[in-house]
Design a protein around this motif. Structure first.
Motif, PDB file in Angstrom:
ATOM      1  N   VAL A 186     -77.810  -7.918  -3.531  1.00  0.00           N
ATOM      2  CA  VAL A 186     -76.490  -8.226  -4.105  1.00  0.00           C
ATOM      3  C   VAL A 186     -76.658  -9.422  -5.027  1.00  0.00           C
ATOM      4  O   VAL A 186     -76.676 -10.573  -4.589  1.00  0.00           O
ATOM      5  N   ARG A 187     -76.798  -9.149  -6.306  1.00  0.00           N
ATOM      6  CA  ARG A 187     -77.049 -10.205  -7.276  1.00  0.00           C
ATOM      7  C   ARG A 187     -76.519  -9.781  -8.634  1.00  0.00           C
ATOM      8  O   ARG A 187     -76.060  -8.668  -8.816  1.00  0.00           O
ATOM      9  N   HIS A 188     -76.562 -10.712  -9.577  1.00  0.00           N
ATOM     10  CA  HIS A 188     -76.156 -10.472 -10.965  1.00  0.00           C
ATOM     11  C   HIS A 188     -74.738  -9.893 -11.009  1.00  0.00           C
ATOM     12  O   HIS A 188     -73.822 -10.422 -10.407  1.00  0.00           O
ATOM     13  N   GLY A 189     -74.570  -8.775 -11.750  1.00  0.00           N
ATOM     14  CA  GLY A 189     -73.236  -8.219 -11.950  1.00  0.00           C
ATOM     15  C   GLY A 189     -72.571  -7.743 -10.675  1.00  0.00           C
ATOM     16  O   GLY A 189     -71.352  -7.873 -10.512  1.00  0.00           O
ATOM     17  N   THR A 190     -73.367  -7.206  -9.729  1.00  0.00           N
ATOM     18  CA  THR A 190     -72.803  -6.736  -8.460  1.00  0.00           C
ATOM     19  C   THR A 190     -72.205  -7.901  -7.678  1.00  0.00           C
ATOM     20  O   THR A 190     -71.095  -7.799  -7.127  1.00  0.00           O
ATOM     21  N   ARG A 191     -72.914  -8.999  -7.628  1.00  0.00           N
ATOM     22  CA  ARG A 191     -72.428 -10.172  -6.900  1.00  0.00           C
ATOM     23  C   ARG A 191     -71.146 -10.712  -7.522  1.00  0.00           C
ATOM     24  O   ARG A 191     -70.172 -11.030  -6.825  1.00  0.00           O
ATOM     25  N   LEU A 192     -71.136 -10.811  -8.850  1.00  0.00           N
ATOM     26  CA  LEU A 192     -69.958 -11.325  -9.546  1.00  0.00           C
ATOM     27  C   LEU A 192     -68.761 -10.409  -9.328  1.00  0.00           C
ATOM     28  O   LEU A 192     -67.641 -10.875  -9.090  1.00  0.00           O
ATOM     29  N   LYS A 193     -68.983  -9.090  -9.389  1.00  0.00           N
ATOM     30  CA  LYS A 193     -67.895  -8.135  -9.212  1.00  0.00           C
ATOM     31  C   LYS A 193     -67.285  -8.244  -7.819  1.00  0.00           C
ATOM     32  O   LYS A 193     -66.047  -8.255  -7.663  1.00  0.00           O
ATOM     33  N   LEU A 194     -68.121  -8.333  -6.804  1.00  0.00           N
ATOM     34  CA  LEU A 194     -67.608  -8.449  -5.438  1.00  0.00           C
ATOM     35  C   LEU A 194     -66.800  -9.731  -5.253  1.00  0.00           C
ATOM     36  O   LEU A 194     -65.760  -9.730  -4.595  1.00  0.00           O
ATOM     37  N   LYS A 195     -67.279 -10.827  -5.808  1.00  0.00           N
ATOM     38  CA  LYS A 195     -66.550 -12.087  -5.685  1.00  0.00           C
ATOM     39  C   LYS A 195     -65.196 -12.007  -6.380  1.00  0.00           C
ATOM     40  O   LYS A 195     -64.172 -12.452  -5.843  1.00  0.00           O
ATOM     41  N   GLU A 196     -65.173 -11.420  -7.587  1.00  0.00           N
ATOM     42  CA  GLU A 196     -63.905 -11.288  -8.316  1.00  0.00           C
ATOM     43  C   GLU A 196     -62.917 -10.422  -7.538  1.00  0.00           C
ATOM     44  O   GLU A 196     -61.715 -10.737  -7.472  1.00  0.00           O
ATOM     45  N   ILE A 197     -63.412  -9.344  -6.944  1.00  0.00           N
ATOM     46  CA  ILE A 197     -62.519  -8.455  -6.193  1.00  0.00           C
ATOM     47  C   ILE A 197     -61.995  -9.149  -4.942  1.00  0.00           C
ATOM     48  O   ILE A 197     -60.812  -9.023  -4.600  1.00  0.00           O
ATOM     49  N   LYS A 198     -62.843  -9.882  -4.259  1.00  0.00           N
ATOM     50  CA  LYS A 198     -62.370 -10.612  -3.077  1.00  0.00           C
ATOM     51  C   LYS A 198     -61.315 -11.647  -3.469  1.00  0.00           C
ATOM     52  O   LYS A 198     -60.264 -11.762  -2.817  1.00  0.00           O
ATOM     53  N   ASP A 199     -61.579 -12.407  -4.538  1.00  0.00           N
ATOM     54  CA  ASP A 199     -60.602 -13.399  -4.988  1.00  0.00           C
ATOM     55  C   ASP A 199     -59.273 -12.740  -5.344  1.00  0.00           C
ATOM     56  O   ASP A 199     -58.195 -13.294  -5.083  1.00  0.00           O
ATOM     57  N   LEU A 200     -59.352 -11.538  -5.937  1.00  0.00           N
ATOM     58  CA  LEU A 200     -58.139 -10.819  -6.309  1.00  0.00           C
ATOM     59  C   LEU A 200     -57.378 -10.346  -5.072  1.00  0.00           C
ATOM     60  O   LEU A 200     -56.170 -10.590  -4.929  1.00  0.00           O
ATOM     61  N   LEU A 201     -58.060  -9.687  -4.148  1.00  0.00           N
ATOM     62  CA  LEU A 201     -57.394  -9.146  -2.964  1.00  0.00           C
ATOM     63  C   LEU A 201     -56.853 -10.249  -2.058  1.00  0.00           C
ATOM     64  O   LEU A 201     -55.886 -10.030  -1.326  1.00  0.00           O
ATOM     65  N   ASP A 202     -57.469 -11.424  -2.093  1.00  0.00           N
ATOM     66  CA  ASP A 202     -56.967 -12.543  -1.289  1.00  0.00           C
ATOM     67  C   ASP A 202     -55.563 -12.956  -1.702  1.00  0.00           C
ATOM     68  O   ASP A 202     -54.835 -13.586  -0.916  1.00  0.00           O
TER      69      ASP A 202
END
Length: 813
Positions: free
Chosen positions: A276-292
């Motif tokens: 889980v790195r690069h674009g995948t890591r960034l995408k997951l973080k953005e989605i978590k921040d959004l759903l929070d």
């Protein structure tokens, strides 16, 4: 992570014909029969949806999606590449929803189109921190492109009877993100949803660009993903859908699409995974921040365009579903069950046929070790208890709302973690039967029931059927089918034995080190004519003595069944008699696999080519004959593969190897006196690796090898003529995305990798990406240790896969 239900996943192919009838059922907006026509269209579409999922699923999700205001149904983010490449599929999918009376809010980008326009104009795109620097000229071009792409999508939908309203301004308001650094790039500070509400109320499908404007009216460029997220924060929809050409997030180890991610339970563990790195890591973080920031009922789906209906209207879904999730309550005493009033869950248990009532069942549980798992909905639970050393799931109860599917996934993951080895059964009429088949590792079909298990094998199940009589099972039930077992379960058995033919060379020495450090491999034979009779000092697990095995010896050993895998590390043209002996034994039931490190079988279609990062790993897992790739061939293929679809001419590969690549037999290519202050070119035409690379890539290449004065490691420079232009950043991102899940491949970006840094390391490094636009060609630098990933390490990957172990087991970090 768990994949979708097998039975439903196989129905995906039915989606294509479903889309065709939609255009015929047009809504005539000015007809006096508009309501009748709309109702008829909706009825037709609902009937078609029933072919995707069950009637229960379709009605359940339709009811759910229509329970909120129209603008709270879904936000769908559409990338520019989808509009360019999949416009017809996209339009059909959106038309389907429109004719059901559903109004998703569409937000689209145009990044690829903008890149192409800038390159045609001779303008080099500039990025900082992954953000496009947008000057006045770029902004003007982007504005026109957004309008064109918006109109293209609107016109395509109108042809399918969908009334659309393009909204290219008046929704997103922004401030400069950092004018001095990014110029005309905005940070959304306000979303005005009134134009969206007005469009939907009037029966129009809103289509938004991600352009924003300041309070003074200055246009600003905003990333479409960010715009969709800000829109979702305002609308609070039930679904946020990102259309993705891959069809979801890809799991880094098994290469499958991740079906569900429960952020509450899995986020921290997921983010700690090496892949889980690069674009995948960034995408997951953005989605978590959004759903929070959104209600618990909101979920994110990353899917392909073709799977839109399946994701929205079936329990199994499609692609990757990401939810905030909730924790499962675990109770292990009956007093707590009573105090928390959880007895009602037991009322749905199949065990009541035996115990008569929930209270009597509770009395039984007092006498045994058990756990009750309760989902957040309160209507889904499982009782697990131990009986005669076997853990049993007494029931998995699911409520009728779609959110209990989430509960069931969470419960099952915890059961697997807590118990490991367990079984359960289900009536063949149970609507959850496909889900059970997907989760189970094995099953037995009974007259009216199916017995499922995890962490057990069929022999254990059959030998314990007497203990299962209380569950209504029949000892004489035939074994119907059994799925493959997990590698973790398999590793608990005896270590697998390996025989090494050709141990004297450099590669043989590296293989011995790796096998010595492997937790589940034992070296039984090591063969070298020059070292026969000497003890293998570098092997610490047991006393092994060098032998000089002949093909006849191998035939006799094979007939004893004592070797699980043979590794032949011999010069080209020498392996044949040994392989023939093992093949002859296979006719009498011999089951050993072979990994051959020579070039003898790399062109034989009866053998599986063993480059796991580019080969279907499922093939390797079932392979008994594996041809290990060459060192140069491995590096070149990894360097070229991501661009294979854009090759427009003959790629040129310039490779320089340390002298260990010339082997131990004395020659000028490993003579340090000759190599000092020197580099020797050799086999400048027709090198066997040139043919190997060309065959595996399906495209001719030119390869010129050289040998230099260092001992180990290859430095390679590749020049590839391309039919498409790329920026250095785009090249780097393409390679990072391609190899994001491959632990042994590192993409360094624009910095060229150095051969001194790869020596004694088990992977490959790529970098030095440089693009020349006149003519279009790219330069890529690759380094690899020719004795490790170029030979021994890759061999161990293949041995692991063929024997059922984790691919990277025994390979040092």
């Amino acid at each position: 992570m768990y994949s979708g239900w097998t039975k439903l996943a196989r129905s995906r192919s039915r989606l294509t014909p479903l889309l065709a009838p939609v255009p015929r059922a047009r809504v005539i907006c000015h007809s006096r029969n508009v309501n009748t026509d709309a109702q008829s269209t909706r009825k037709t579409v609902v009937q078609l949806l029933n072919n995707i999922g069950s009637r229960r699923e379709v009605q359940q999700y339709l009811s759910h999606f229509t329970s909120v205001s129209s603008q709270q149904f879904a936000v769908i983010k559409v990338g520019g590449a989808i509009i360019s490449n999949e416009l017809e599929k996209l339009s059909s999918g959106l038309a389907f929803l429109y004719h059901l009376g559903l109004f998703p809010v569409i937000v689209h980008g145009a990044g690829p189109q903008l890149n192409a326009q800038l390159q045609q104009a001779g303008i080099t795109a500039e990025f900082h921190d992954g953000i496009r620097v947008t000057d006045g000229g770029t902004l003007s071009l982007a504005r026109q492109l957004f309008l064109n792409e918006n109109l293209k999508l609107a016109e395509s939908l109108e042809r399918l009877g969908v009334r659309t309203r393009p909204l290219t301004s008046g929704v997103f308001y922004a401030e400069y993100l950092d004018k001095s650094k990014y110029k005309y790039v905005g940070k959304v500070v306000k979303v005005d949803n009134r134009p969206i509400s007005q469009a939907i109320d009037a029966g129009y499908l809103p289509i938004l660009t991600s352009m924003a404007e300041t309070q003074e009216g200055q246009l600003l460029n905003v990333n479409a993903d960010i715009a969709a997220g800000e829109l979702a924060r305002t609308l609070k929809p039930l679904k946020i859908v990102y259309l993705n050409e891959k069809g979801g997030l890809v799991h880094g180890e098994n290469k499958s699409i991740i079906s569900t991610i429960d952020l509450e339970e899995e986020y921290d563990d997921l983010m700690s995974q090496w892949w889980v790195r690069h674009g995948t890591r960034l995408k997951l973080k953005e989605i978590k921040d959004l759903l929070d920031t959104l209600p618990d009922t909101t979920s994110v789906a990353i899917i392909s365009t073709a799977d839109l209906q399946k994701e929205l209207f079936t329990d199994s879904g499609a692609g990757t579903l990401i939810r905030q999730g909730s924790r499962v309550t675990v109770v292990s005493d009956t007093a707590t069950i009573k105090s928390q009033k959880l007895e009602q869950l037991l009322e749905g248990s199949s065990m009541l046929d035996k115990f008569g009532s929930a209270s009597q069942y509770l009395e039984y549980l007092k006498e045994t070790a058990f756990k009750l798992y309760v989902g957040s909905s309160g209507s889904t639970g499982a009782v697990i208890h131990s009986q005669n050393d076997l853990a049993c799931i007494d029931f998995l109860s699911s409520g009728k709302t779609p959110w209990t599917v989430n509960d069931m996934e969470n419960i099952f993951k915890l059961v697997r973690k807590d118990w490991g080895r367990f079984f359960w059964y289900s009536d063949i009429e149970d609507p959850n039967l496909p889900w059970f088949f997907e989760k189970a590792e094995g099953s037995i079909r009974l007259d009216s029931r199916v017995l499922f298990w995890c962490g057990l094998n069929s022999k254990e199940i059959l030998s314990n059927l007497d203990n299962l009589q209380s569950y209504g099972l029949n000892k004489n039930s035939p074994l119907r089918s059994e799925r493959c077992y997990s590698t973790v379960a398999g590793s608990a058995n005896r270590p697998k034995t390996v025989g090494l033919i050709g141990a004297r060379g450099y590669t043989g020495a590296e293989l011995i080190k790796l096998i010595d450090g492997h937790p589940h491999l034992d070296l039984a034979y090591v063969s070298s004519r020059e070292l026969v009779g000497k003890p293998l000092a570098s092997y610490r697990k047991s006393l092994v003595t060098y032998s000089n095995l002949s093909p006849k010896d191998l035939l006799q050993i094979e007939r004893t069944g004592s070797i699980d895998c043979w590794i032949t590390a011999l010069p080209n043209g020498v392996s044949g008699p040994f392989v023939n002996a093992i093949d002859e034994a296979a006719l009498d039931g011999g089951k050993s696999s072979i990994v051959d490190l020579s070039a003898d079988y790399r062109f034989d279609d009866n053998w599986v080519y063993g480059l796991p990062e580019l080969q279907n790993r499922v093939q390797l897992k079932s392979a008994r004959r594996i041809a290990n790739p060459g060192c140069y061939a491995t590096a070149a293929q990894v360097g070229i593969f991501p661009l294979r679809d854009y090759i427009s001419g003959l790629p040129m590969v310039f490779g320089v190897s340390g002298y260990s690549g010339a082997g131990t037999k004395p020659s000028p290519k490993n003579d340090l006196g000759v190599l000092e202050n020197n580099m020797i070119p050799y086999s400048l035409t027709g090198h066997i690796h040139e043919r190997e690379i060309s065959k595996r890539l399906g495209a001719s290449i030119s390869f010129t090898p050289h040998v230099a004065s260092w001992f180990r490691g290859i430095q390679m420079t590749i020049c590839i003529p391309l039919s498409k232009t790329f920026s250095s950043k785009e090249l780097c991102e393409l390679y990072q995305e391609t190899y994001a899940s491959d632990r042994l491949i590192t993409v360094k970006g624009n910095e060229p990798p150095m051969v001194k840094d790869i020596a004694n390391r088990h992977g490959i490094e790529l970098g030095g990406f440089a693009f020349n636009s006149n003519p279009n060609r790219v330069i890529i630098c690759v380094t690899i240790d020719n004795l490790l990933k170029g030979a021994a390490t890759q061999c161990l990957q293949n041995v692991n896969l063929s024997l059922g172990y984790d691919e990277y087991l025994g390979i040092p970090e």
